[in-house]
Design an enzyme around this catalytic site. Structure first.
Site, PDB file in Angstrom:
ATOM      1  N   SER A  54       1.068  -1.043   0.058  1.00 26.09           N
ATOM      2  CA  SER A  54       0.155  -0.038   0.009  1.00 26.09           C
ATOM      3  C   SER A  54       0.836   1.185  -0.046  1.00 26.09           C
ATOM      4  O   SER A  54       1.890   1.150   0.353  1.00 26.09           O
ATOM      5  CB  SER A  54      -0.828   0.065   1.384  1.00 26.09           C
ATOM      6  OG  SER A  54      -1.670  -1.125   1.111  1.00 26.09           O
TER       7      SER A  54
HETATM    8  N1  SAH Z   1      -1.164  -4.456   3.763  1.00 28.26           N
HETATM    9  C1  SAH Z   1      -0.455  -4.959   2.691  1.00 28.26           C
HETATM   10  C2  SAH Z   1      -1.529  -4.886   1.506  1.00 28.26           C
HETATM   11  C3  SAH Z   1      -1.153  -6.134   0.375  1.00 28.26           C
HETATM   12  S1  SAH Z   1      -2.461  -6.078  -0.834  1.00 28.26           S
HETATM   13  C4  SAH Z   1       1.018  -4.311   2.277  1.00 28.26           C
HETATM   14  O1  SAH Z   1       0.861  -3.036   2.615  1.00 28.26           O
HETATM   15  O2  SAH Z   1       1.709  -4.856   1.846  1.00 28.26           O
HETATM   16  C5  SAH Z   1      -3.832  -7.051  -0.075  1.00 28.26           C
HETATM   17  C6  SAH Z   1      -3.557  -8.315   0.299  1.00 28.26           C
HETATM   18  O3  SAH Z   1      -4.851  -9.025   0.665  1.00 28.26           O
HETATM   19  C7  SAH Z   1      -2.901  -9.435  -0.834  1.00 28.26           C
HETATM   20  O4  SAH Z   1      -1.560  -9.872  -0.151  1.00 28.26           O
HETATM   21  C8  SAH Z   1      -3.877 -10.355  -1.183  1.00 28.26           C
HETATM   22  O5  SAH Z   1      -3.435 -11.599  -1.148  1.00 28.26           O
HETATM   23  C9  SAH Z   1      -4.634 -10.331   0.276  1.00 28.26           C
HETATM   24  N2  SAH Z   1      -5.693 -10.992   0.395  1.00 28.26           N
HETATM   25  C10 SAH Z   1      -6.886 -10.726  -0.825  1.00 28.26           C
HETATM   26  N3  SAH Z   1      -8.094 -11.674  -0.432  1.00 28.26           N
HETATM   27  C11 SAH Z   1      -7.729 -12.066   0.769  1.00 28.26           C
HETATM   28  C12 SAH Z   1      -8.242 -13.137   1.699  1.00 28.26           C
HETATM   29  N4  SAH Z   1      -9.753 -13.532   1.386  1.00 28.26           N
HETATM   30  N5  SAH Z   1      -7.684 -13.461   2.804  1.00 28.26           N
HETATM   31  C13 SAH Z   1      -6.309 -13.078   3.135  1.00 28.26           C
HETATM   32  N6  SAH Z   1      -5.791 -12.225   2.500  1.00 28.26           N
HETATM   33  C14 SAH Z   1      -6.387 -11.872   1.279  1.00 28.26           C
END
Ligand code: SAH
Length: 207
Positions: A54
């Site tokens: 993010s």
């Molecule tokens: N907070 C993270 C953002 C990652 S993007 C950072 O700063 O790096 C969102 C993440 O949510 C991705 O890694 C994706 O794989 C995960 N995601 C999507 N759907 C999900 C679910 N149902 N359960 C767990 N993780 C999920």
């Protein structure tokens, strides 16, 4: 880092605790080699498995909106790189984080170890279901876009808890803050428009 912190402040991330947590978290540890030199820019960057780390402003805004307390037990959905998790861990007692890609989860765990963040508990699974065995939580943060109100997660929130999540089906979603009224009800505020990758059902088959 200085410039990044000033940019965040100019956009309204003014909570000293949140700014200090961001300052203490080296974002270059969380970005892939290809984008290392852009680690301290205020932009989202690609990570493995087609996901993103993010934008620092959004991390600051969401963390500030969560109004953390040092004793809080926090649930985060979507570990990704682990950057947001690490920021949360500096401001709360325990962070439970769920990720649906095993590779991302393992890489994030290694980073938490490097930073000696021992108050993070990870889980490989479908975060849409929350973490019922550890509920209720004081705070919940969802870092992937939920298609509709995350009802399963709201039931795992304490009566006076706070949940922050991007909600919407399209490429642009509303960043929503739910605050418990202490009696089983919730008020909902829309903070701004955001662009998150979608919250998907189930776990990923790929590593
Ligand atoms: N907070 C993270 C953002 C990652 S993007 C950072 O700063 O790096 C969102 C993440 O949510 C991705 O890694 C994706 O794989 C995960 N995601 C999507 N759907 C999900 C679910 N149902 N359960 C767990 N993780 C999920």
């Amino acid at each position: 880092m200085r410039r990044l912190l000033l940019a965040l402040q100019a956009q309204g991330v003014t909570d000293p605790g949140v700014l200090a947590a961001i300052e203490k978290t080296p974002r270059d540890l969380f970005t892939p080699d290809l984008f290392k030199e852009r680690s301290f820019e205020d932009s989202a960057l690609p990570i493995a498995c087609g996901q993103t780390i993010s934008q620092p402003y959004i991390v600051g805004l969401m963390t500030q909106a969560l109004t953390l307390e040092p004793r809080a037990r926090v649930l985060e959905i979507g570990t990704g790189s682990g950057y947001q998790t690490a920021v949360l861990a500096r401001l709360s007692r325990l962070v439970y984080t769920v990720e649906r890609y095993r590779t991302l989860m393992r890489e994030a765990e290694a980073r938490f170890k490097t930073l000696q963040l021992t108050n993070i508990i990870t889980k490989f699974g479908d975060g849409g279901l929350g973490w019922p065995e550890q509920a209720p939580f004081d705070r919940i943060m969802v870092t992937a876009a939920a298609p509709a109100e995350p009802t399963a997660l709201l039931t795992q929130l304490k009566p006076s808890g706070v949940l922050v999540a991007p909600i919407g089906k399209g490429p642009v979603q509303q960043l929503c803050r739910y605050a418990g009224d202490g009696k089983g009800g919730f008020s909902k505020d829309v903070l701004c428009e955001v662009r998150f990758v979608p919250l998907l059902d189930g776990v990923a088959r790929e590593p």
